[in-house]
Scaffold this motif. Structure first.
Motif, PDB file in Angstrom:
ATOM      1  N   SER A  15       0.829  -1.206   0.000  1.00 56.54           N
ATOM      2  CA  SER A  15       0.000   0.000   0.000  1.00 56.54           C
ATOM      3  C   SER A  15       0.864   1.257   0.000  1.00 56.54           C
ATOM      4  CB  SER A  15      -0.931   0.014   1.222  1.00 56.54           C
ATOM      5  OG  SER A  15      -1.827  -1.068   1.149  1.00 56.54           O
ATOM      6  N   ALA A  16       1.932   1.225   0.781  1.00 57.50           N
ATOM      7  CA  ALA A  16       2.839   2.378   0.833  1.00 57.50           C
ATOM      8  C   ALA A  16       3.489   2.610  -0.529  1.00 57.50           C
ATOM      9  CB  ALA A  16       3.903   2.169   1.905  1.00 57.50           C
ATOM     10  N   LEU A  17       3.849   1.533  -1.230  1.00 54.84           N
ATOM     11  CA  LEU A  17       4.429   1.669  -2.559  1.00 54.84           C
ATOM     12  C   LEU A  17       3.426   2.278  -3.542  1.00 54.84           C
ATOM     13  CD1 LEU A  17       6.510  -1.597  -3.072  1.00 54.84           C
ATOM     14  CD2 LEU A  17       7.352   0.735  -2.804  1.00 54.84           C
ATOM     15  N   ILE A  18       2.185   1.863  -3.470  1.00 54.39           N
ATOM     16  CA  ILE A  18       1.154   2.404  -4.357  1.00 54.39           C
ATOM     17  C   ILE A  18       0.951   3.890  -4.080  1.00 54.39           C
ATOM     18  CG2 ILE A  18      -1.325   2.347  -4.874  1.00 54.39           C
ATOM     19  CD1 ILE A  18      -1.109  -0.738  -4.482  1.00 54.39           C
ATOM     20  N   VAL A  19       0.852   4.261  -2.817  1.00 57.09           N
ATOM     21  CA  VAL A  19       0.673   5.667  -2.454  1.00 57.09           C
ATOM     22  C   VAL A  19       1.863   6.500  -2.941  1.00 57.09           C
ATOM     23  CG1 VAL A  19       0.555   7.285  -0.513  1.00 57.09           C
ATOM     24  CG2 VAL A  19      -0.884   5.245  -0.533  1.00 57.09           C
ATOM     25  N   ALA A  20       3.074   5.993  -2.764  1.00 57.14           N
ATOM     26  CA  ALA A  20       4.270   6.703  -3.210  1.00 57.14           C
ATOM     27  C   ALA A  20       4.264   6.857  -4.733  1.00 57.14           C
ATOM     28  CB  ALA A  20       5.527   5.986  -2.750  1.00 57.14           C
ATOM     29  N   GLY A  21       3.860   5.825  -5.444  1.00 53.14           N
ATOM     30  CA  GLY A  21       3.797   5.879  -6.904  1.00 53.14           C
ATOM     31  C   GLY A  21       2.778   6.899  -7.398  1.00 53.14           C
ATOM     32  N   VAL A  22       1.612   6.921  -6.761  1.00 52.38           N
ATOM     33  CA  VAL A  22       0.577   7.895  -7.139  1.00 52.38           C
ATOM     34  C   VAL A  22       1.057   9.312  -6.857  1.00 52.38           C
ATOM     35  CG1 VAL A  22      -1.738   8.727  -6.553  1.00 52.38           C
ATOM     36  CG2 VAL A  22      -1.354   6.287  -6.914  1.00 52.38           C
ATOM     37  N   ALA A  23       1.700   9.523  -5.717  1.00 50.02           N
ATOM     38  CA  ALA A  23       2.214  10.852  -5.367  1.00 50.02           C
ATOM     39  C   ALA A  23       3.274  11.301  -6.371  1.00 50.02           C
ATOM     40  CB  ALA A  23       2.786  10.848  -3.952  1.00 50.02           C
ATOM     41  N   ALA A  24       4.169  10.397  -6.757  1.00 46.59           N
ATOM     42  CA  ALA A  24       5.208  10.739  -7.734  1.00 46.59           C
ATOM     43  C   ALA A  24       4.588  11.073  -9.091  1.00 46.59           C
ATOM     44  CB  ALA A  24       6.206   9.588  -7.876  1.00 46.59           C
ATOM     45  N   ALA A  25       3.606  10.288  -9.515  1.00 48.52           N
ATOM     46  CA  ALA A  25       2.938  10.557 -10.794  1.00 48.52           C
ATOM     47  C   ALA A  25       2.229  11.910 -10.751  1.00 48.52           C
ATOM     48  CB  ALA A  25       1.945   9.445 -11.118  1.00 48.52           C
ATOM     49  N   PHE A  26       1.638  12.252  -9.648  1.00 48.81           N
ATOM     50  CA  PHE A  26       0.951  13.543  -9.507  1.00 48.81           C
ATOM     51  C   PHE A  26       1.948  14.684  -9.623  1.00 48.81           C
ATOM     52  CE2 PHE A  26      -0.792  17.016  -6.893  1.00 48.81           C
ATOM     53  CZ  PHE A  26      -1.968  17.236  -7.604  1.00 48.81           C
ATOM     54  N   ARG A  27       3.103  14.563  -8.960  1.00 46.61           N
ATOM     55  CA  ARG A  27       4.125  15.613  -9.040  1.00 46.61           C
ATOM     56  C   ARG A  27       4.644  15.772 -10.461  1.00 46.61           C
ATOM     57  NH1 ARG A  27       8.884  15.027  -5.108  1.00 46.61           N
ATOM     58  NH2 ARG A  27       9.634  16.536  -6.585  1.00 46.61           N
ATOM     59  N   VAL A  28       4.916  14.652 -11.127  1.00 47.19           N
ATOM     60  CA  VAL A  28       5.406  14.701 -12.502  1.00 47.19           C
ATOM     61  C   VAL A  28       4.342  15.310 -13.405  1.00 47.19           C
ATOM     62  CG1 VAL A  28       6.013  13.270 -14.500  1.00 47.19           C
ATOM     63  CG2 VAL A  28       7.080  12.839 -12.286  1.00 47.19           C
ATOM     64  N   GLY A  29       3.080  14.931 -13.189  1.00 50.27           N
ATOM     65  CA  GLY A  29       1.988  15.450 -13.998  1.00 50.27           C
ATOM     66  C   GLY A  29       1.804  16.950 -13.852  1.00 50.27           C
ATOM     67  N   ARG A  30       2.140  17.503 -12.723  1.00 50.87           N
ATOM     68  CA  ARG A  30       2.018  18.946 -12.507  1.00 50.87           C
ATOM     69  C   ARG A  30       3.237  19.704 -13.020  1.00 50.87           C
ATOM     70  NH1 ARG A  30       0.774  20.318  -6.672  1.00 50.87           N
ATOM     71  NH2 ARG A  30       0.782  22.377  -7.599  1.00 50.87           N
ATOM     72  N   ARG A  31       4.341  19.017 -13.193  1.00 49.53           N
ATOM     73  CA  ARG A  31       5.571  19.686 -13.621  1.00 49.53           C
ATOM     74  C   ARG A  31       5.738  19.684 -15.137  1.00 49.53           C
ATOM     75  NH1 ARG A  31      11.481  19.465 -11.066  1.00 49.53           N
ATOM     76  NH2 ARG A  31      12.541  20.494 -12.774  1.00 49.53           N
ATOM     77  N   PHE A  32       5.276  18.636 -15.775  1.00 44.91           N
ATOM     78  CA  PHE A  32       5.484  18.475 -17.210  1.00 44.91           C
ATOM     79  C   PHE A  32       4.188  18.672 -17.981  1.00 44.91           C
ATOM     80  CE2 PHE A  32       8.989  16.273 -15.282  1.00 44.91           C
ATOM     81  CZ  PHE A  32      10.058  16.606 -16.094  1.00 44.91           C
ATOM     82  N   ARG A  33       4.345  19.217 -19.182  1.00 40.15           N
ATOM     83  CA  ARG A  33       3.199  19.434 -20.061  1.00 40.15           C
ATOM     84  C   ARG A  33       3.532  18.863 -21.436  1.00 40.15           C
ATOM     85  NH1 ARG A  33       0.791  25.393 -21.380  1.00 40.15           N
ATOM     86  NH2 ARG A  33      -0.831  24.708 -22.795  1.00 40.15           N
ATOM     87  N   ARG A  34       2.532  18.309 -22.082  1.00 38.72           N
ATOM     88  CA  ARG A  34       2.727  17.730 -23.411  1.00 38.72           C
ATOM     89  C   ARG A  34       2.499  18.783 -24.496  1.00 38.72           C
ATOM     90  NH1 ARG A  34      -1.497  13.495 -24.090  1.00 38.72           N
ATOM     91  NH2 ARG A  34      -2.717  15.153 -23.162  1.00 38.72           N
TER      92      ARG A  34
END
Length: 137
Positions: A15-34
Motif C-alpha cells: 500500500s505504501a508503494l502504491i501511495v508513493a507511486g501515485v504521489a510521484a505521478a501527480f508531481r510529474v503530472g504537474r511539472r510536465f506538459r505535453r
C-alpha cells in the motif's frame, strides 16, 4: 501457519508503494506538459508530429542557457506557443530564440529577444513517435 501480523506487513508495504507511486505521478503530472510539434522550423531536431514533454519548472529562478530548446509564448499572439532553441541570453535577461531550420522559422530574427516572462518551459523528452523517443538536446 503465519500469524495475522506476518500478513499485515506485506500489505502495508504494498500500500505504501502504491501511495508513493501515485504521489510521484501527480508531481510529474504537474511539472510536465505535453506539446505536439507542428511545422518545420526545428528540423532536423524536431519534426511535425513529434510529441514532447516540457518541464514547466526548468526556469524557476534561473534563465535558460544557449542551446536549450524551449517553449515560449509568441510575443505577437500570446495564445500561440513557439518551440525554438536559445541562441543567447543578454545581461538584462532577454532571450533570443531561433529555429534550427532558419528558412522556415519565425523567431527572434523577426520579433527580437523575449523577456523571460514569456518562457513556458524547457523541452526535455520526445515520447512520440516511439521510433524517435528519447531526450531532446
Amino acid at each position: 501457519m503465519s500469524s495475522p501480523a506476518g500478513r499485515v506487513a506485506p500489505v502495508l508495504f504494498g500500500s505504501a508503494l502504491i501511495v508513493a507511486g501515485v504521489a510521484a505521478a501527480f508531481r510529474v503530472g504537474r511539472r510536465f506538459r505535453r506539446f505536439a510539434i507542428s511545422g518545420t522550423s526545428m528540423l532536423p531536431t524536431l519534426r511535425a508530429g513529434d510529441w514532447v514533454l516540457v518541464d514547466e519548472h526548468a526556469y524557476r529562478g534561473r534563465l535558460p542557457r544557449r542551446g536549450h530548446i524551449l517553449v515560449a509564448r509568441d510575443p505577437r499572439e500570446p495564445w500561440r506557443h513557439l518551440v525554438k532553441r536559445v541562441t543567447s541570453v543578454d545581461l538584462h535577461g532577454y532571450i533570443r530564440i531561433e529555429g534550427d531550420n532558419a528558412a522556415a522559422s519565425t523567431d527572434s530574427r523577426d520579433f527580437g529577444p523575449l523577456p523571460a516572462s514569456l518562457i513556458a518551459g524547457r523541452v526535455r523528452w520526445r515520447y512520440w513517435p516511439l521510433s524517435r523517443a528519447g531526450a531532446v538536446l
